[in-house]
Motif scaffolding. Structure first.
Motif, PDB file in Angstrom:
ATOM      1  N   PHE A   1      -9.519 -18.648   9.849  1.00  0.00           N
ATOM      2  CA  PHE A   1      -8.839 -17.910  11.079  1.00  0.00           C
ATOM      3  C   PHE A   1      -7.884 -17.097  10.559  1.00  0.00           C
ATOM      4  O   PHE A   1      -7.696 -15.932  10.957  1.00  0.00           O
ATOM      5  N   VAL A   2      -6.920 -17.363   9.625  1.00  0.00           N
ATOM      6  CA  VAL A   2      -5.744 -16.480   9.304  1.00  0.00           C
ATOM      7  C   VAL A   2      -6.314 -15.342   8.723  1.00  0.00           C
ATOM      8  O   VAL A   2      -5.716 -14.210   8.412  1.00  0.00           O
ATOM      9  N   ASN A   3      -7.449 -15.225   8.029  1.00  0.00           N
ATOM     10  CA  ASN A   3      -7.934 -14.191   7.216  1.00  0.00           C
ATOM     11  C   ASN A   3      -9.051 -13.361   8.108  1.00  0.00           C
ATOM     12  O   ASN A   3      -9.770 -12.488   7.645  1.00  0.00           O
ATOM     13  N   ASP A   4      -9.194 -13.735   9.594  1.00  0.00           N
ATOM     14  CA  ASP A   4     -10.191 -12.970  10.478  1.00  0.00           C
ATOM     15  C   ASP A   4      -9.392 -11.727  10.700  1.00  0.00           C
ATOM     16  O   ASP A   4      -8.447 -11.574  11.225  1.00  0.00           O
ATOM     17  N   PRO A   5     -10.096 -10.405  10.170  1.00  0.00           N
ATOM     18  CA  PRO A   5      -9.617  -9.178  10.417  1.00  0.00           C
ATOM     19  C   PRO A   5      -9.455  -8.841  11.953  1.00  0.00           C
ATOM     20  O   PRO A   5      -9.000  -7.638  12.049  1.00  0.00           O
ATOM     21  N   HIS A   6     -10.352  -9.503  12.730  1.00  0.00           N
ATOM     22  CA  HIS A   6     -10.464  -9.050  14.174  1.00  0.00           C
ATOM     23  C   HIS A   6      -9.437  -9.917  15.122  1.00  0.00           C
ATOM     24  O   HIS A   6      -9.418  -9.611  16.341  1.00  0.00           O
ATOM     25  N   ALA A   7      -8.681 -10.681  14.525  1.00  0.00           N
ATOM     26  CA  ALA A   7      -7.821 -11.416  15.314  1.00  0.00           C
ATOM     27  C   ALA A   7      -6.548 -11.497  14.979  1.00  0.00           C
ATOM     28  O   ALA A   7      -6.002 -10.971  13.829  1.00  0.00           O
TER      29      ALA A   7
END
Ligand SMILES: Nc1ncnc2c1ncn2[C@@H]1O[C@H](COP(=O)(O)OP(=O)(O)OP(=O)(O)O)[C@@H](O)[C@H]1O
Ligand SMILES: [Mg+2]
Length: 141
Positions: A99-105
């Motif tokens: 989650f924390v590495n999601d580049p879109h969020a």
């Protein structure tokens, strides 16, 4: 994102500040929200969600017991609360790192201190301080 410190005089002012703040944020960002109980972290996330285009920001509630909420704003917002975290495994098990590495969020983490080294190094920190019943100091570093 520049360093700044502001004082808000009501929960609504904190929400308004967060809404404006949201306009500057780039997807992929992780925000660590620190400060004592009742200092305004969740209130700030509510404004953030609204600023990111969430239609019903009233759904933003503290994910204290479930660790995480996902808000489907125009930019997805992942909201964590580590206050009741017992071990890093609990975070790993829900896929925290993905989650924390999601580049879109955008991710925000209340009580990020408790997540230790699971927090990405380039995360930004916002510290909330209770000044009195209705005033909060918000420091972005
Ligand atoms: N200037 C202000 N900014 C934000 N909240 C305020 C302000 N003045 C009063 N409040 C009140 O303080 C409380 C802040 O609660 P909130 O849930 O946002 O805190 P929190 O930091 O997320 O706490 P917790 O650590 O328990 O998750 C709310 O009841 C809100 O109405
Ligand atoms: Mg909270």
């Amino acid at each position: 994102m520049k360093k700044q410190t502001i004082i808000t005089n009501s929960a609504q002012e904190t929400i308004e500040f967060a809404k404006i703040f949201a306009g500057d944020l780039k997807p992929g960002l992780v925000l660590c929200l620190e400060g004592q109980l009742g200092s305004g972290k969740t209130t700030f996330v509510k404004g953030l969600a609204e600023g990111l285009g969430l239609k019903h920001p009233e759904q933003v509630k503290s994910p204290t017991f479930v660790l995480m909420h996902i808000y489907k704003a125009k930019t997805p917002l992942y909201h964590f609360d580590c206050y009741r975290l017992n071990s890093r495994e609990e975070l790993e098990n829900i896929g925290f790192q993905d989650f924390v590495n999601d580049p879109h969020a955008i991710s925000c983490v209340e009580w990020a201190e408790k997540a230790g080294d699971l927090i990405p190094e380039d995360a930004r920190c916002i510290h909330f301080e209770i000044l009195d019943a209705t005033r909060r100091q918000i420091a972005i570093s």
